[in-house]
Design an enzyme around this catalytic site. Sequence first.
Site, PDB file in Angstrom:
ATOM      1  N   HIS A  78      18.880  -7.100   5.628  1.00  0.00           N
ATOM      2  CA  HIS A  78      19.751  -7.506   4.544  1.00  0.00           C
ATOM      3  C   HIS A  78      20.376  -8.865   4.835  1.00  0.00           C
ATOM      4  CE1 HIS A  78      22.898  -7.725   1.683  1.00  0.00           C
ATOM      5  NE2 HIS A  78      22.282  -6.764   1.018  1.00  0.00           N
TER       6      HIS A  78
ATOM      7  N   LYS B 223      11.470  -6.722   1.669  1.00  0.00           N
ATOM      8  CA  LYS B 223      11.262  -6.811   3.122  1.00  0.00           C
ATOM      9  C   LYS B 223      10.783  -5.482   3.700  1.00  0.00           C
ATOM     10  CE  LYS B 223      15.539  -8.063   3.649  1.00  0.00           C
ATOM     11  NZ  LYS B 223      15.921  -8.269   2.239  1.00  0.00           N
ATOM     12  N   THR B 224      11.514  -4.416   3.357  1.00  0.00           N
ATOM     13  CA  THR B 224      11.187  -3.101   3.904  1.00  0.00           C
ATOM     14  C   THR B 224       9.809  -2.652   3.430  1.00  0.00           C
ATOM     15  OG1 THR B 224      13.530  -2.686   3.619  1.00  0.00           O
ATOM     16  CG2 THR B 224      12.181  -0.823   4.274  1.00  0.00           C
TER      17      THR B 224
ATOM     18  N   ASP C 128      16.457  -6.624  -1.755  1.00  0.00           N
ATOM     19  CA  ASP C 128      15.562  -6.127  -2.808  1.00  0.00           C
ATOM     20  C   ASP C 128      14.347  -7.017  -3.073  1.00  0.00           C
ATOM     21  OD1 ASP C 128      16.758  -3.771  -3.274  1.00  0.00           O
ATOM     22  OD2 ASP C 128      17.860  -4.382  -5.061  1.00  0.00           O
TER      23      ASP C 128
HETATM   24  P1  GDP Z   1      14.504  -5.183   0.728  1.00  0.00           P
HETATM   25  O1  GDP Z   1      15.905  -4.957   0.320  1.00  0.00           O
HETATM   26  O2  GDP Z   1      14.172  -6.631   0.788  1.00  0.00           O
HETATM   27  O3  GDP Z   1      14.082  -4.457   1.956  1.00  0.00           O
HETATM   28  O4  GDP Z   1      13.615  -4.649  -0.478  1.00  0.00           O
HETATM   29  P2  GDP Z   1      12.781  -3.296  -0.596  1.00  0.00           P
HETATM   30  O5  GDP Z   1      11.589  -3.341   0.273  1.00  0.00           O
HETATM   31  O6  GDP Z   1      13.705  -2.153  -0.442  1.00  0.00           O
HETATM   32  O7  GDP Z   1      12.274  -3.410  -2.077  1.00  0.00           O
HETATM   33  C1  GDP Z   1      13.138  -3.404  -3.178  1.00  0.00           C
HETATM   34  C2  GDP Z   1      12.459  -2.899  -4.405  1.00  0.00           C
HETATM   35  O8  GDP Z   1      11.383  -3.747  -4.758  1.00  0.00           O
HETATM   36  C3  GDP Z   1      11.844  -1.524  -4.185  1.00  0.00           C
HETATM   37  O9  GDP Z   1      12.046  -0.773  -5.340  1.00  0.00           O
HETATM   38  C4  GDP Z   1      10.372  -1.810  -3.993  1.00  0.00           C
HETATM   39  O10 GDP Z   1       9.557  -0.747  -4.432  1.00  0.00           O
HETATM   40  C5  GDP Z   1      10.185  -3.013  -4.863  1.00  0.00           C
HETATM   41  N1  GDP Z   1       9.079  -3.854  -4.396  1.00  0.00           N
HETATM   42  C6  GDP Z   1       8.888  -4.339  -3.160  1.00  0.00           C
HETATM   43  N2  GDP Z   1       7.760  -5.050  -3.102  1.00  0.00           N
HETATM   44  C7  GDP Z   1       7.220  -5.045  -4.336  1.00  0.00           C
HETATM   45  C8  GDP Z   1       6.060  -5.632  -4.923  1.00  0.00           C
HETATM   46  O11 GDP Z   1       5.252  -6.297  -4.292  1.00  0.00           O
HETATM   47  N3  GDP Z   1       5.869  -5.406  -6.243  1.00  0.00           N
HETATM   48  C9  GDP Z   1       6.714  -4.657  -6.987  1.00  0.00           C
HETATM   49  N4  GDP Z   1       6.443  -4.500  -8.261  1.00  0.00           N
HETATM   50  N5  GDP Z   1       7.817  -4.106  -6.474  1.00  0.00           N
HETATM   51  C10 GDP Z   1       8.063  -4.289  -5.171  1.00  0.00           C
END
Ligand code: GDP
Length: 699
Positions: free
Chosen positions: A250, A206-207, A203
């Site tokens: 993850h 990354k994605t 979260d």
């Molecule tokens: P991962 O598990 O690392 O791949 O994380 P995700 O890319 O799925 O992101 C997790 C959550 O964080 C999602 O709801 C994204 O929309 C949010 N998110 C990711 N990058 C940002 C950012 O730069 N700013 C904000 N406010 N939210 C973000």
Amino acid sequence: MANQVRIFQLARKLGLRSEALLTVLEDLGVEDVSAASSIDIETARAAAELLAEQAREARKRAEEEEAARAEAEAEAEAAKAAEAAVEAEEAAATEEVAPEVEETAEEPEVEELPEEIEEEEEVEEEEEEEAEEEGRARYVPAWAAPESLRSLEEQLAELEEELEEEEEEQYVPLPEEARRPRGERPEHAIDVPPVVSVLGHVDHGKTTLLDALRETNVVDGEAGGITQHIGASEVEIDGQTIVFVDTPGHAAFTQMRARGGQVADIVVLVVAADDGVMPQTVEAIGHAKAAGVPIIVAINKIDMPGANPDRVKQDLLEYELVAEDYGGDTIMVPVSALKKENLDELLEMILLVAEVQELWADPEADFTGVVVEAGMDESRGPVATILVRNGDISVGDVVVCGTAYGRVRRLNDWRGKSVKKMGPGHPVEVIGLSDVPEAGQIMTRVENVREAREIVAEREEAIREEEMEGTARASLKDLYRELGELDVKDLNLMLKADVWGSVQALEGSLKELDEQLDEVEINIVSKGVGDINESDVQLAMATDAIILGFHVGASEAARRAAEDEHVELRTYDVIYEAIEDIQAAMVGMLEPVYEERVIGHARVLQIFRISRIGVIAGSVITDGFAQRGADMTVTRDGEVVFEGKLESLKHFDEDVRRIDAPNECGISTSDFRGWQEGDEIEFRAQVEVPRRTSFENVR
Ligand code: GDP
């Protein structure tokens, strides 16, 4: 675990029974361990040394005893024979007492005896041998037998070597071809783009970051966009290319991450500015460092109200990642993946780091590629995305990859567009393989399909042999279980995921879990790629397994079959949750642990003597509760006057099992009638306590 050895294995190595070793370990202050527990090599060494010493002493004692006994016997012999015998015995005794461990307990040779008594002596010698054996059995523990001690040191050295080898094996680097070419750069070599893996805590974005980076490209004028993700993508900036591995990043994907780190030239570590450094951030750092891959930190979510990039920098100091403005040389770029802020800066920094690496490839060398992602596609069959390392691959080539092979039917570039040929440095999707290869495997080209088949047959044979070795290892645990030394419970699992990479990663995490708890053994009975179907359920039923699906669905028929057959079927989108569930299941399988605890206190208010029943102490529960069958201690002015069981508990006239404070009750026991007003009673009972496990996050 590096440099750790299980107690039963060490015992086996040293030719002892586990209990003997456990006793010695207890002497060394190692407690709360079982035959299945692991100890470090230093402790193992200390135990072996103590054993050797104890054995030496035991043997010496036995030998001295034996010598003394023999001497006494000899004295009682007839005068003439006695003289000769005594001499021989003394010679034998001195030789025997020599406390060298290395020496075998050979019988001292009795030579030079006068001929006339030789026969007689022989008979006596036999008797003595028997007596000596008895003596040994009495005085020398079995594990101190000379044959187990002779090479104790040797065996320990051997074990240490094995452990070292194991440790090395844990960090097996990818085959040389999977790495960047090294050494002298040939003249015809070409520059290739850096390969980047994005790692970080769940979260943290990354994605979102990968998606955002891909989109920057599309905005840059690539009409048509991306038709299909192939597991890796290219981003262009200032006319230069960067390759991103779309690892399902993850953090619990330990294995995949480690591999990502190896394939990658650079790791982008995503840390959310509003969350800071988290456990999986730390793991990612460890893997990147172990792989010797430089880290660029993307401090993400700077648009969030609670964002604190400085805190992230401070946190990272602890892991030797020192930002430039803190006097270090780790590049840290504040970004917002969501708002696409500062992404160009991040890309520039990646290019900067890549420049130093001077990455090149040999387009004229034999073709080699490394699999970054692979899976089964319903319509296209096995699909593998590889990164071309050297040489090139063309449609029509015959390739081998692990135990998969085939003639390349189609190649797709990272946008999913069909191409005829792909040169070094770029990802490409390969279609036409016989089977789904595994991420990290190397793809090479061969002359023809026949050669490919031969190579695959050889590899399959090697795998079979390895598996047989594995079975031998597994049956060792079975053996100990049968011997009752290890009360192991099985947790059979069947893994299904969208891609092999996920299966491997899940398996890796489960293996780690398995190591943490000796009493439960995780068995992965089968693994596969694709949706869960009915035959999976049947297999699970046959093997008494739980089905774990990751990023896959289950067909309606499979769900129904699972319900009918009471097969547990669970699907997850986050590996972390899958692992948590399995942890919980493992802890649930453990035998409950009981501990004696104080459950309550009471004070005697009044004594009732009832002819039929005896003496009843009318009491008030002052705290906690009293319970029939509880152990109780009665004290008077600080002195214990009775200890025993609470036999009968009454509330008014009724017999009750339990009574809580602040109620009054009648307490009695046939073993004690001397109650007095003012006596204090303490109640204790066996209470089930939560299992202590080595899991960190089990509540
Ligand atoms: P991962 O598990 O690392 O791949 O994380 P995700 O890319 O799925 O992101 C997790 C959550 O964080 C999602 O709801 C994204 O929309 C949010 N998110 C990711 N990058 C940002 C950012 O730069 N700013 C904000 N406010 N939210 C973000």
